[in-house]
Scaffold this active site. Structure first.
Site, short mmCIF file in Angstrom:
data_model
loop_
_atom_site.label_atom_id
_atom_site.label_comp_id
_atom_site.label_asym_id
_atom_site.label_seq_id
_atom_site.Cartn_x
_atom_site.Cartn_y
_atom_site.Cartn_z
N PRO A 2 -1.19 -2.04 -5.00
CA PRO A 2 -0.65 -0.82 -4.44
C PRO A 2 -1.67 0.28 -4.28
O PRO A 2 -2.35 0.64 -5.22
CB PRO A 2 0.40 -0.41 -5.47
CG PRO A 2 0.18 -1.26 -6.66
CD PRO A 2 -1.08 -2.01 -6.46
N GLU A 3 -1.74 0.79 -3.08
CA GLU A 3 -2.40 2.07 -2.87
C GLU A 3 -1.29 3.09 -2.64
O GLU A 3 -0.13 2.77 -2.84
CB GLU A 3 -3.35 1.97 -1.67
CG GLU A 3 -4.46 0.96 -1.93
CD GLU A 3 -5.51 0.91 -0.83
OE1 GLU A 3 -5.82 1.96 -0.28
OE2 GLU A 3 -5.98 -0.19 -0.53
#
Length: 271
Positions: A2-3
């Site tokens: 996840p960004e």
DNA sequence: CAGCGCCCCTGCCCGC
DNA sequence: TGCGGGCAGGGGCGCT
């Protein structure tokens, strides 16, 4: 995994089933994440109402009237909303059960993520205190960013991933933003002109917003809390495309390593 | 303080 | 088919 767009997608996904709900029970199957989950978390959370769900950088913040539950997804973590009696699978480390019959399940094979509790004001919490501005706010402006560039000798790619300069821009979106801005990832930060910095700031915002709209980027196993994948992967111009032709000019995409992370770029389009 | 490299950990893919 | 090596979306921390 996840960004910022993936964390934001997760935040939006869990909100309808978690906001204003009362924690009934917490089950921890694996305490050893990046830091140990506090043993007392189940008794701490039981009976508390989640009255706000926000995000700072890639940290998810679940507020109660006693303190904040802080969740980080690391490289491989995700949160799912499931019916209460869904059997756990491998790497399902934590379940938070709510009065409404739904379950918030934390899954993280690599265990680089974190689940922490703090009762101090969230702004002074150690992990959040020194973070730079959010990329989608006015605080992250061309002027601000150019000033940051001027005082740094690291490559622009490394600077984009430095949380003291700007948060939430991870490896995918750093590469994609530089590609769209036609700037080589190896450029020394202080060599950027104001115009280049301005353009880069604009493109970071555009790309992150578009990625959020599309539910993030699913490379392997990321999905929203309802199981839907992210579709931004279809928009990637350079990330993960080493050896493939640049969509604009046909030159093969290059891959190099900077600060132990892969960088991808077109040697013709980016200068 | 800035810069840099090291890790934490599991899974998957590739080449032999 | 089995095995070893490399690589993966993060980021705090310790060292120079």
């Amino acid at each position: 995994m996840p960004e910022l767009p993936e964390v934001e997608t997760t935040r939006k996904g869990i909100t309808p089933k978690v906001l204003n709900q009362t924690v009934q029970k917490v089950i921890i199957r694996q305490h050893q994440l990046r830091w140990e989950i506090p043993t007392s978390l189940p008794e701490t959370l039981a009976g508390l109402v989640i009255n706000k769900i926000s995000r700072r950088a890639k940290y998810l913040l679940l507020k109660t009237n006693k303190g904040h539950l802080i969740i980080h997804l690391g490289m491989s973590g995700n949160l799912k909303i499931l019916p209460r009696d869904t059997p756990p699978q491998k790497h399902d480390h934590v379940d938070i059960e709510f009065d409404n019959g739904w379950l918030l399940r934390y899954h993280d094979p690599r265990r680089f993520g974190a689940m922490l509790w703090t009762e101090e004001p969230i702004k002074t919490f150690k992990l959040l205190r020194h973070l730079g501005p959010e990329p989608l706010t006015d605080e992250f402006s061309a002027d601000y960013f150019h000033r940051q560039c001027l005082k740094r000798k690291v490559s622009i790619k490394v600077l984009l991933m430095d949380n003291k300069c700007v948060v939430g821009v991870g490896n995918i979106y750093a590469n994609e933003s530089l590609s769209k801005s036609q700037i080589l990832p190896t450029r020394i930060a202080n060599s950027l002109s104001l115009q280049e910095a301005e353009n880069l700031v604009k493109n970071i915002k555009v790309i992150l917003e578009k990625a959020i709209e599309q539910g993030g980027t699913t490379l392997k196993d990321f999905s929203a809390p309802d199981g839907k994948p992210g579709y931004f992967v279809q928009q990637l111009a350079v990330y993960g495309r080493a050896g493939q032709d640049c969509g604009a000019c046909g030159t093969p995409i290059q891959k190099i390593i900077q600060a132990q992370r892969a960088s991808y770029y077109c040697s013709t389009c980016q200068n």
